[in-house]
Design a protein around this motif. Sequence first.
Motif, PDB file in Angstrom:
ATOM      1  N   LEU A 350      -8.858  38.494  17.213  1.00  0.00           N
ATOM      2  CA  LEU A 350      -9.362  38.519  15.849  1.00  0.00           C
ATOM      3  C   LEU A 350      -9.349  37.086  15.343  1.00  0.00           C
ATOM      4  O   LEU A 350      -8.490  36.293  15.740  1.00  0.00           O
ATOM      5  CB  LEU A 350      -8.497  39.409  14.958  1.00  0.00           C
ATOM      6  CG  LEU A 350      -8.595  40.916  15.226  1.00  0.00           C
ATOM      7  CD1 LEU A 350      -7.486  41.652  14.494  1.00  0.00           C
ATOM      8  CD2 LEU A 350      -9.951  41.458  14.800  1.00  0.00           C
ATOM      9  N   LEU A 351     -10.278  36.732  14.468  1.00  0.00           N
ATOM     10  CA  LEU A 351     -10.362  35.377  13.948  1.00  0.00           C
ATOM     11  C   LEU A 351      -9.919  35.359  12.487  1.00  0.00           C
ATOM     12  O   LEU A 351     -10.313  36.217  11.686  1.00  0.00           O
ATOM     13  CB  LEU A 351     -11.787  34.840  14.068  1.00  0.00           C
ATOM     14  CG  LEU A 351     -12.355  34.752  15.488  1.00  0.00           C
ATOM     15  CD1 LEU A 351     -13.756  34.149  15.456  1.00  0.00           C
ATOM     16  CD2 LEU A 351     -11.448  33.943  16.393  1.00  0.00           C
ATOM     17  N   LYS A 352      -9.082  34.371  12.156  1.00  0.00           N
ATOM     18  CA  LYS A 352      -8.645  34.173  10.773  1.00  0.00           C
ATOM     19  C   LYS A 352      -9.588  33.171  10.123  1.00  0.00           C
ATOM     20  O   LYS A 352      -9.646  32.009  10.522  1.00  0.00           O
ATOM     21  CB  LYS A 352      -7.205  33.644  10.743  1.00  0.00           C
ATOM     22  CG  LYS A 352      -6.192  34.529  11.450  1.00  0.00           C
ATOM     23  CD  LYS A 352      -4.823  33.866  11.471  1.00  0.00           C
ATOM     24  CE  LYS A 352      -3.814  34.651  12.278  1.00  0.00           C
ATOM     25  NZ  LYS A 352      -2.507  33.975  12.350  1.00  0.00           N
ATOM     26  N   THR A 353     -10.336  33.610   9.137  1.00  0.00           N
ATOM     27  CA  THR A 353     -11.314  32.742   8.476  1.00  0.00           C
ATOM     28  C   THR A 353     -11.009  32.682   6.980  1.00  0.00           C
ATOM     29  O   THR A 353     -10.233  33.498   6.456  1.00  0.00           O
ATOM     30  CB  THR A 353     -12.742  33.272   8.681  1.00  0.00           C
ATOM     31  OG1 THR A 353     -12.948  34.417   7.827  1.00  0.00           O
ATOM     32  CG2 THR A 353     -12.974  33.690  10.134  1.00  0.00           C
ATOM     33  N   PRO A 354     -11.609  31.720   6.261  1.00  0.00           N
ATOM     34  CA  PRO A 354     -11.419  31.671   4.801  1.00  0.00           C
ATOM     35  C   PRO A 354     -11.872  32.947   4.105  1.00  0.00           C
ATOM     36  O   PRO A 354     -11.447  33.232   2.975  1.00  0.00           O
ATOM     37  CB  PRO A 354     -12.276  30.469   4.389  1.00  0.00           C
ATOM     38  CG  PRO A 354     -12.340  29.611   5.601  1.00  0.00           C
ATOM     39  CD  PRO A 354     -12.370  30.561   6.761  1.00  0.00           C
ATOM     40  N   GLY A 356     -11.321  35.903   5.381  1.00  0.00           N
ATOM     41  CA  GLY A 356     -10.485  36.982   5.861  1.00  0.00           C
ATOM     42  C   GLY A 356     -10.599  37.165   7.365  1.00  0.00           C
ATOM     43  O   GLY A 356     -11.172  36.345   8.080  1.00  0.00           O
ATOM     44  N   ILE A 357     -10.030  38.265   7.873  1.00  0.00           N
ATOM     45  CA  ILE A 357     -10.021  38.548   9.298  1.00  0.00           C
ATOM     46  C   ILE A 357     -11.405  38.999   9.743  1.00  0.00           C
ATOM     47  O   ILE A 357     -12.022  39.870   9.135  1.00  0.00           O
ATOM     48  CB  ILE A 357      -8.978  39.628   9.638  1.00  0.00           C
ATOM     49  CG1 ILE A 357      -7.581  39.132   9.280  1.00  0.00           C
ATOM     50  CG2 ILE A 357      -9.045  40.004  11.099  1.00  0.00           C
ATOM     51  CD1 ILE A 357      -7.141  37.906  10.046  1.00  0.00           C
ATOM     52  N   ARG A 404      -6.824  26.869  19.274  1.00  0.00           N
ATOM     53  CA  ARG A 404      -6.948  27.067  17.825  1.00  0.00           C
ATOM     54  C   ARG A 404      -6.030  28.212  17.396  1.00  0.00           C
ATOM     55  O   ARG A 404      -6.436  29.151  16.749  1.00  0.00           O
ATOM     56  CB  ARG A 404      -8.394  27.394  17.473  1.00  0.00           C
ATOM     57  CG  ARG A 404      -9.381  26.271  17.741  1.00  0.00           C
ATOM     58  CD  ARG A 404     -10.813  26.775  17.687  1.00  0.00           C
ATOM     59  NE  ARG A 404     -11.051  27.637  16.524  1.00  0.00           N
ATOM     60  CZ  ARG A 404     -12.143  28.398  16.403  1.00  0.00           C
ATOM     61  NH1 ARG A 404     -13.035  28.455  17.363  1.00  0.00           N
ATOM     62  NH2 ARG A 404     -12.307  29.139  15.308  1.00  0.00           N
ATOM     63  N   GLU A 405      -4.747  28.093  17.758  1.00  0.00           N
ATOM     64  CA  GLU A 405      -3.848  29.239  17.614  1.00  0.00           C
ATOM     65  C   GLU A 405      -3.635  29.658  16.165  1.00  0.00           C
ATOM     66  O   GLU A 405      -3.361  30.825  15.890  1.00  0.00           O
ATOM     67  CB  GLU A 405      -2.513  28.953  18.288  1.00  0.00           C
ATOM     68  CG  GLU A 405      -1.783  27.741  17.777  1.00  0.00           C
ATOM     69  CD  GLU A 405      -0.473  27.518  18.500  1.00  0.00           C
ATOM     70  OE1 GLU A 405       0.354  26.768  17.965  1.00  0.00           O
ATOM     71  OE2 GLU A 405      -0.268  28.098  19.590  1.00  0.00           O
ATOM     72  N   ARG A 406      -3.756  28.749  15.233  1.00  0.00           N
ATOM     73  CA  ARG A 406      -3.581  29.136  13.829  1.00  0.00           C
ATOM     74  C   ARG A 406      -4.792  29.895  13.286  1.00  0.00           C
ATOM     75  O   ARG A 406      -4.721  30.518  12.231  1.00  0.00           O
ATOM     76  CB  ARG A 406      -3.314  27.904  12.967  1.00  0.00           C
ATOM     77  CG  ARG A 406      -1.947  27.283  13.210  1.00  0.00           C
ATOM     78  CD  ARG A 406      -1.619  26.220  12.168  1.00  0.00           C
ATOM     79  NE  ARG A 406      -0.258  25.727  12.339  1.00  0.00           N
ATOM     80  CZ  ARG A 406       0.816  26.298  11.826  1.00  0.00           C
ATOM     81  NH1 ARG A 406       0.684  27.399  11.099  1.00  0.00           N
ATOM     82  NH2 ARG A 406       2.014  25.787  12.017  1.00  0.00           N
ATOM     83  N   ASP A 407      -5.908  29.824  14.001  1.00  0.00           N
ATOM     84  CA  ASP A 407      -7.124  30.483  13.546  1.00  0.00           C
ATOM     85  C   ASP A 407      -7.424  31.759  14.323  1.00  0.00           C
ATOM     86  O   ASP A 407      -8.395  32.450  14.026  1.00  0.00           O
ATOM     87  CB  ASP A 407      -8.321  29.536  13.684  1.00  0.00           C
ATOM     88  CG  ASP A 407      -8.144  28.262  12.881  1.00  0.00           C
ATOM     89  OD1 ASP A 407      -7.570  28.333  11.782  1.00  0.00           O
ATOM     90  OD2 ASP A 407      -8.571  27.194  13.361  1.00  0.00           O
ATOM     91  N   THR A 408      -6.605  32.051  15.338  1.00  0.00           N
ATOM     92  CA  THR A 408      -6.875  33.218  16.171  1.00  0.00           C
ATOM     93  C   THR A 408      -5.651  34.125  16.233  1.00  0.00           C
ATOM     94  O   THR A 408      -4.523  33.687  16.022  1.00  0.00           O
ATOM     95  CB  THR A 408      -7.249  32.795  17.606  1.00  0.00           C
ATOM     96  OG1 THR A 408      -6.170  32.058  18.183  1.00  0.00           O
ATOM     97  CG2 THR A 408      -8.509  31.946  17.626  1.00  0.00           C
TER      98      THR A 408
END
Length: 467
Positions: A350-354, A356-357, A404-408
């Motif tokens: 899952l991707l963490k985006t501005p 949301g998920i 990109r562990e903080r974004d995934t």
Amino acid sequence: MPASETPRRKLLKNTISRCPACHQPAPAGVWKERQADGSDRIVLSRTCPEHGKSSAVISSDARFYWLAQGSDDNRCGAGCACSADPSGLTGTLGKNAFAGKDATIEQLSTCLALIEIVDSCNLACPTCFADSPVGTHAKLKYHRLPELKKRISGVLERKQHIEILQLSGGEPTLHPDFFELLDWIHEQPGIDYALINTNGVRLSKDDEFLQQLGKRVARGHLQLYLQFDGPQEAGQRDLRGADLRKMKQLAMQRCQSIGLPVTLAMTVNEHNLPNLWETIEWGISHDNCRGVSFQPMFLSGRSTASTPGHRLNTADIILGAVGQSNKRLSFDDFTPLPCGDPNCATIGYLLKTPLGIRSISDFINFSEVQGFLKDKVHYRIEDLAQCGCDNTDLGDILKQYELRERDTFRLFIKPFMDAWTWDEDRIDRCCTHVIRPDGKLDSFCRYYSGFPDCAPDKPVATSTLPS
């Protein structure tokens, strides 16, 4: 049409399994079976000369099963416990500390090497796959530091590289030389990452231990594998013998306070299967959580049963997680990993985006980068000389997401095998290995199977702390 095949039942392959009663090898077939609702499932059926026929569902939905057959060329190589070479060590590269002879670089991949550094544990979970004896302080049984270094160095000598070294047990944080070992591991250029497999008890209570661990976090290349069975009450006592949720929450908070990345390791049975998405959301709510590893419960160690009941498998996890996600997760978010048998590990993100998920399938089509799996039923040794994740388009993409562990947020499904689900073809290409007491590598499933012909040499040389 042969009598053995009907429109509702088709033989996919023959393999070797194990009799659930006596654990002896038994000829088996993998079948696709059509259900009354029109869906297909995959069943493993075997026949033991002494105990007769037995079957188990190994994929509740045939869409999540990949046909992969074994080959003599794919058996474990030098230094592996199941090597055809009696010594397990042949070739011309370097001196091996165990065999006292030259050893070759092992060709088959080891994506993760696990080493038990402590035999004892401070919990007595009913589902412990290692059947670790309870013991702390004077009753603690552990492996001495020089012996651990020797075993790890032997693998590095033969393989030149360990991508992930997992410290396990028992409870590894109980080892009296834990930080000295961790410091030594970080000094080895051939080891990329150290992974600590823990129940979290010491992390939640011991301030000095937390402080010392925090000093090592700044180096990077370190992550915690935290035993976690979901934020719900159901299943906690069945799995751990007690409700440990408050302790797990505290351990997670304390790891977050020192910036230590954590992956949640969730043993899944019928009690907590309805809580997969709830566990994912709980993990995402913590900035230091990198993902969840879902492990369907299997019969090993203290987890034993005479009948399989409803055995959970990869398909159950995917169907459950997607169904519970309210369309925030899709089937296209998952792909099998190519480094071992494709039925051994499935990964998704899952991707963490501005905003949301987001589902990863909104940005990439996994089916376009997994051509190596299509119609591939015979693997060559060249395919396994390097991990498939290192030499494919999929591998490049996964590495980008891992960086990109903080974004995934990683979703990993790892179905280990026991006698009911045993398929020897999967052992041929296993890439999750245990560094045994004799220094050889062994498949995780083989090592913990309890089969008489697969048992490592015993007794293990251990030490106890002075009282």
